[in-house]
Every structure is written in structure tokens, then in C-alpha cells.
Design an enzyme around this catalytic site. Structure first.
Site, short mmCIF file in Angstrom:
data_model
loop_
_atom_site.label_atom_id
_atom_site.label_comp_id
_atom_site.label_asym_id
_atom_site.label_seq_id
_atom_site.Cartn_x
_atom_site.Cartn_y
_atom_site.Cartn_z
N GLN A 85 26.24 -77.42 83.15
CA GLN A 85 25.04 -76.69 83.56
C GLN A 85 24.18 -76.25 82.39
O GLN A 85 23.02 -75.88 82.56
CB GLN A 85 25.45 -75.47 84.40
N CYS A 91 25.63 -72.15 88.10
CA CYS A 91 26.98 -72.46 88.55
C CYS A 91 27.07 -72.49 90.07
O CYS A 91 27.76 -73.33 90.65
CB CYS A 91 27.97 -71.45 87.98
N HIS A 229 31.10 -65.99 88.32
CA HIS A 229 31.00 -67.42 88.08
C HIS A 229 31.47 -68.17 89.32
O HIS A 229 32.36 -67.72 90.04
CB HIS A 229 31.86 -67.80 86.88
#
Length: 283
Positions: A85, A91, A229
Site C-alpha cells: 500500500q 489497508c 490496521h
């Protein structure tokens, strides 16, 4: 200069703390700057999923579930490669597009690699490189669908988000592929769902030491909380007596176990077991 020096010292101390602990279930290393730094990691933490209202369920090994499972082995060649990314908190978009794309491939009707950029630029209920959530992104996949990487390639690695395009990069019409629903799974049924239908969106809270993960079963040892995340849940197992979830990250194949990692399973470690998301797909 001071910040860079401080970050280097911090990383070194975390590595020493992990590797000198005889009870540690994982190995830490200092990565080269081109792989990851603390600043790069912070830029990539973009999960905004609200989990405070979700019940923390006691983990009980479900009946009929094997000791270990790895979607890569179950469906060889069906899971798409580890991506990177870069300097964008996308994410959430990676985990969503990967879960949906892998599920189409597992069903035998692969659409190819699905577009992260479609979500980053066009999902207006989420925030592009500034973050997004599993439920919102899966709702986008259900209501509007996701196009292919060929149509809309990833261009937000530099942190910039272009407006949602009306045509593919080659000026052809955008075709999107929808999921059928948008359920939330729990630790009671997520393993059965993974075995039956494929990978899911997996979110957790990241601490500073996670950046230095190289191998083994990650358990937070030291360092402060950095953010949320999202990754792809692809399996589970037991290593040296420690139960783990197996996940595919989006930090490139030079990080972790060729882009994958294991994290402690069974006690909601790092708030990782409060919800899992993936819609079903139909050819």
C-alpha cells in the site's frame, strides 16, 4: 534529524526487548528503510472500524474445525499476491478488495485482481488514504461493487487520492463486481466461514513493536499503540504450542514471512477478535 535518530533508537530497543525475552513467541528485526520505518508504518495504519460496541466473545474451538488451516494450500493459485500500500492508509481497501477478489477466484469465476483504487477514490463513506472501515467498505462492495486493477490501477501509494473516474484507465466502461451481502462474523463462526468460502477482512490494533515482526507468532511486547490496521485472514494454526491466526499483510513481500504474519489467537489479542467481514459472491 532528531526524530529519525529517535525512531532508530526506538526500533533497536524494541528488537532487543523481543529477542532477549525467553518467553517470546516471535522474532524481531531491524528492517532496511526501504522496507519499512516507523513513519511509513504510521502512514499505512488506516483501519477505522468501530469495534467498541461489538461484544468480546470467549474463544472456544468450534466442532469440526481442524487444528490448522491455510487458504493458500486449500486453494492453490486462487489467492492473489501480497501487495504494497506504500504511503497511504489504504489497508482497509486492500483487505476488502483482496477478500472479495479471492472469493471470486475460489468460486471458479475469477475477475482478476480487484482494484484498491476503486475503493480509495470512489467509496465516499470512507476516507481514502486517511482510512476506512471493514463494514463500510464491504457495504460499498455489496451496493456498488469493485472493478479490476486493470481498469483502475493503484496510484495512491504517494498518499494522494484522485477523484473517482468515470472511465477505466484505457477509457473503456467500468464494470464492477458485487458481493451478495455484508455480514459480520465472530470467533464462533469465522473459521467455518473461512474454510467454506475463503479469506476475510481482519482488523487489529497495532503497537510499535509490530513493525519489527519477522517470524513466529506475534504478541505485543513493547511500544505504544499506533493505530488500527486491516489485513486479510487466510488461516490459523498452532506453532510451538501457541495458537495463531494467519494473515496476509499489504506491506510488500519483504516484510514478515514473505508478506504474511501470525498473531496470537484465542484471547482477543490487540482487539483482533471483535469482528471479521466478507460478503459472499456468486458467479
Amino acid at each position: 534529524m532528531f526524530i529519525l535518530l529517535f525512531s532508530a533508537v526506538l526500533a533497536e530497543s524494541l528488537v532487543e526487548i523481543v529477542n532477549s525475552d525467553p518467553t517470546s513467541s516471535w522474532v524481531a528485526i531491524d528492517y532496511p528503510r526501504e522496507v519499512i520505518t516507523l513513519a511509513k508504518m504510521r502512514a499505512m495504519l488506516g483501519d477505522e472500524t468501530e469495534v467498541d460496541g461489538l461484544e468480546t466473545m470467549e474463544y472456544v474451538e468450534p466442532d469440526g474445525v481442524p487444528t490448522s488451516f491455510d487458504a493458500r494450500q486449500q486453494w492453490p493459485g486462487k489467492l492473489f499476491a501480497v501487495r504494497n500500500q506504500q504511503s497511504c492508509g489504504s489497508c482497509w481497501a486492500h483487505a476488502t478488495s483482496e477478500a472479495v477478489g479471492d472469493r471470486f477466484a475460489i468460486k471458479g469465476c475469477s475477475k482478476g485482481v480487484l482494484s484498491v483504487q476503486d475503493l480509495v477514490s470512489c467509496d465516499k463513506n470512507d476516507n481514502g488514504c486517511n482510512g476506512g472501515s471493514g463494514p463500510r467498505a464491504m457495504s460499498y462492495a455489496q451496493s456498488r461493487g469493485i472493478t479490476t486493477e486493470t481498469c483502475l490501477p493503484y496510484v495512491s501509494g504517494n498518499g494522494r487520492v484522485p477523484s473517482c473516474p468515470s472511465k477505466c484507465k484505457n477509457n473503456s466502461t467500468i464494470t464492477r463486481y458485487k458481493t451478495q451481502n455484508n455480514p459480520t462474523f465472530t470467533v464462533a463462526n469465522v473459521q467455518q466461514e473461512l474454510m467454506n468460502n475463503g479469506p476475510l477482512y481482519f482488523r487489529f490494533t497495532v503497537y510499535s513493536d509490530f513493525m519489527n515482526y519477522k517470524s513466529g507468532v506475534y504478541q505485543h511486547k513493547s511500544g505504544k499503540q499506533e493505530g488500527g490496521h486491516a489485513v486479510l485472514l487466510v488461516g490459523w494454526g498452532v506453532e510451538n504450542g501457541v495458537k495463531y491466526w494467519l494473515c496476509q499483510n499489504s506491506w510488500g513481500p519483504s516484510w514478515g514471512e514473505r508478506g504474511f504474519f501470525k498473531i496470537l489467537r484465542g484471547n482477543n489479542h490487540c482487539d483482533s477478535e471483535k469482528g471479521f467481514w466478507a460478503g459472499s459472491v456468486k458467479c
